[in-house]
Enzyme design. Structure first.
Site, PDB file in Angstrom:
ATOM      1  N   SER A 182       0.793  -1.222   0.000  1.00 35.55           N
ATOM      2  CA  SER A 182       0.000   0.000   0.000  1.00 35.55           C
ATOM      3  C   SER A 182       0.827   1.273   0.000  1.00 35.55           C
ATOM      4  O   SER A 182       0.344   2.318  -0.414  1.00 35.55           O
ATOM      5  CB  SER A 182      -0.943   0.000   1.200  1.00 35.55           C
ATOM      6  OG  SER A 182      -0.222  -0.143   2.405  1.00 35.55           O
ATOM      7  N   HIS A 210      -5.525  -3.727  -2.275  1.00 35.11           N
ATOM      8  CA  HIS A 210      -5.311  -2.705  -3.312  1.00 35.11           C
ATOM      9  C   HIS A 210      -5.323  -3.294  -4.717  1.00 35.11           C
ATOM     10  O   HIS A 210      -5.056  -2.577  -5.681  1.00 35.11           O
ATOM     11  CB  HIS A 210      -3.984  -1.975  -3.074  1.00 35.11           C
ATOM     12  CG  HIS A 210      -4.065  -1.025  -1.921  1.00 35.11           C
ATOM     13  ND1 HIS A 210      -4.529   0.267  -2.036  1.00 35.11           N
ATOM     14  CD2 HIS A 210      -3.770  -1.194  -0.618  1.00 35.11           C
ATOM     15  CE1 HIS A 210      -4.499   0.857  -0.873  1.00 35.11           C
ATOM     16  NE2 HIS A 210      -4.043  -0.005   0.021  1.00 35.11           N
ATOM     17  N   LYS A 241     -12.095   0.157  -1.074  1.00 35.11           N
ATOM     18  CA  LYS A 241     -11.203   0.925  -1.957  1.00 35.11           C
ATOM     19  C   LYS A 241     -11.831   0.974  -3.359  1.00 35.11           C
ATOM     20  O   LYS A 241     -12.728   1.774  -3.577  1.00 35.11           O
ATOM     21  CB  LYS A 241      -9.808   0.331  -1.911  1.00 35.11           C
ATOM     22  CG  LYS A 241      -9.270   0.327  -0.460  1.00 35.11           C
ATOM     23  CD  LYS A 241      -7.849  -0.132  -0.367  1.00 35.11           C
ATOM     24  CE  LYS A 241      -7.445  -0.421   1.072  1.00 35.11           C
ATOM     25  NZ  LYS A 241      -7.468   0.720   1.974  1.00 35.11           N
TER      26      LYS A 241
HETATM   27  C1  LIG Z   1      -2.895  -3.662   2.191  1.00 36.70           C
HETATM   28  C2  LIG Z   1      -4.128  -3.316   2.980  1.00 36.70           C
HETATM   29  N1  LIG Z   1      -4.806  -4.306   3.565  1.00 36.70           N
HETATM   30  C3  LIG Z   1      -5.917  -4.058   4.285  1.00 36.70           C
HETATM   31  C4  LIG Z   1      -6.386  -2.765   4.443  1.00 36.70           C
HETATM   32  C5  LIG Z   1      -7.597  -2.534   5.268  1.00 36.70           C
HETATM   33  O1  LIG Z   1      -8.710  -2.346   4.454  1.00 36.70           O
HETATM   34  P1  LIG Z   1      -9.967  -1.548   4.992  1.00 36.70           P
HETATM   35  O2  LIG Z   1      -9.725  -0.103   4.734  1.00 36.70           O
HETATM   36  O3  LIG Z   1     -11.110  -2.126   4.212  1.00 36.70           O
HETATM   37  O4  LIG Z   1     -10.074  -1.837   6.447  1.00 36.70           O
HETATM   38  C6  LIG Z   1      -5.712  -1.715   3.851  1.00 36.70           C
HETATM   39  C7  LIG Z   1      -6.238  -0.327   4.019  1.00 36.70           C
HETATM   40  O5  LIG Z   1      -5.562   0.618   4.252  1.00 36.70           O
HETATM   41  C8  LIG Z   1      -4.554  -1.983   3.097  1.00 36.70           C
HETATM   42  O6  LIG Z   1      -3.864  -0.995   2.534  1.00 36.70           O
END
Ligand SMILES: Cc1ncc(COP(=O)(O)O)c(C=O)c1O
Length: 393
Positions: A182, A210, A241
């Site tokens: 991310s 992502h 997202k």
């Molecule tokens: C790689 C990754 N996994 C999981 C999440 C968590 O997702 P959510 O925003 O749906 O809680 C994020 C969010 O920032 C992320 O970047």
């Protein structure tokens, strides 16, 4: 008079201020769009995860409104008591078909999906082999599980192999990576890690938060992109997202999903999605399945913007996705870049330690399918001006 037992938190905040790392929250007035109003200022928005521009799509909004009229505003219970609605089950069936797995369970967020799943399936006797840049929700899940945690350097399959070679063959092992990282926008080493998982009998898990809606056919994610269907035991995706709404899910075998129904703590102890959110996600799936042009627009914009930044001479790391970091060095420099851009009408969030390494602070940019060329060119011009002022290019 009682002394404030939380005064040490103020001291911490003062220290952040002194280091130039204190951030006040940017407040969005109105809609999350390609150009939005933050803190009273209209800016080209390069900071959302709204990859496909679906947060404001009329079809999603109409389905949400219809679901509220039909089913009300809340589910009224956790999934395992009275909060499993027919529409929740419909979304899980649709997501399972989309991800080409037997079954899916939806959580309240991607964070809950990762943390809840890792913590549920492992115990203190097990071991987790995890990429050093995996998301915080994976790290928290690993800690909650009490399993031993072995970290391998970012994307380094050989290092992961060395860790595995030293572990007892009989010990239960989870090999885990993000599909798209991310903060850097590069891809996990899925082919090499899937080979390792098979060789050493590991459970293979990929967090495609992502990648879902972005990579692979119709946005099925990195497992599809790399042709790894059937080789990843646990796929995590998010609905927060590219899908434009909120939530996370785990895709895998029917046995895995039924186990999580019984043991995943966010599933058992936190209320399920309001039906409007679930309806929104169903509408987003319809768009992914019937409007492939939307993902193509995201990629056209990604290529244009990334190559624009690189031509200007910025250090954009090794990104392969719509997430493009502009690496500035130490934290205060990244924050100055972000503030300078904002003053020029571009919102690109500064990110510093502890989210990224101390000397790799950056602004992170994410383009969406709904940015116009004019908006992206405007942003590139602002990067050029502020980047020169700061001596970054
Ligand atoms: C790689 C990754 N996994 C999981 C999440 C968590 O997702 P959510 O925003 O749906 O809680 C994020 C969010 O920032 C992320 O970047």
């Amino acid at each position: 008079m009682r002394t404030d037992p939380l005064s040490f938190l103020g001291t911490e905040l003062d220290s952040l201020r002194q280091q130039g790392l204190y951030r006040s929250l940017r407040v969005l007035q109105g809609r999350q769009e390609a150009t939005s109003c933050f803190d009273g200022r209209k800016v080209v928005n390069l900071s959302s995860n709204n990859y496909l521009g679906l947060t404001t799509h009329p079809d999603l909004a109409a389905r949400a409104v219809k679901a509220i009229e039909e089913f009300g505003v809340g589910s009224g219970s956790v999934r395992s008591i009275a909060g499993t609605m027919a529409i929740h089950m419909e979304l899980e069936r649709r997501l399972a078909a989309f991800k080409k797995t037997e079954a899916v369970v939806v959580f309240q967020s991607g964070f809950a999906a990762n943390a809840g799943t890792v913590a549920a399936i492992l115990t203190k006797d097990d071991v987790i082999i995890s990429d050093e840049l995996n998301h915080a929700s994976i790290i928290d899940g690993c800690r909650l599980s009490k399993a031993a945690i072995k970290i391998f350097p970012h994307k380094n399959v050989d290092a992961a192999r060395k860790i595995l070679q030293d572990l007892p063959a009989a010990q239960r092992k989870l090999l885990i990576t993000d599909g798209v990282f991310s903060m850097d926008g590069d891809l996990g080493s899925l082919p090499g890690l899937c080979d390792l998982a098979e060789e050493f009998g590991c459970i293979m898990m990929v967090d495609d938060a992502h990648a879902s809606g972005v990579f692979g056919k119709q946005g099925r994610g990195t497992i599809d992109h790399f042709g790894m269907h059937g080789r990843v035991d646990i796929q995590v995706g998010t609905l927060s997202k590219a899908m434009g709404a909120l939530g996370g899910y785990v895709a895998g075998s029917r046995t895995l999903i039924e186990f999580l129904y019984h043991r995943a703590r966010p599933f058992l102890f936190s209320t399920s999605h309001p039906p409007s959110v679930t309806a929104t996600c169903l509408a987003a799936l319809d768009i992914l399945e019937h409007d492939p042009a939307i993902i193509e627009r995201l990629w056209e914009n990604t290529r244009f913007f990334k190559s624009g930044l690189q031509t200007l001479g910025f250090n954009t790391g090794l990104s392969e996705s719509p997430i493009t970091p502009v690496i500035a060095g130490e934290g205060s420099r990244a924050m100055k870049l972000s503030d300078g851009l904002f003053a020029e009408g571009v919102f690109a969030q500064g990110i510093a330690y502890p989210t990224v390494a101390r000397d790799k602070a950056r602004v992170r940019t994410i383009v969406t399918a709904s940015h116009t060329r004019d908006e992206l060119q405007y942003a590139l011009d602002a990067f050029k001006k502020v980047g020169k002022e700061l001596g970054l290019i």
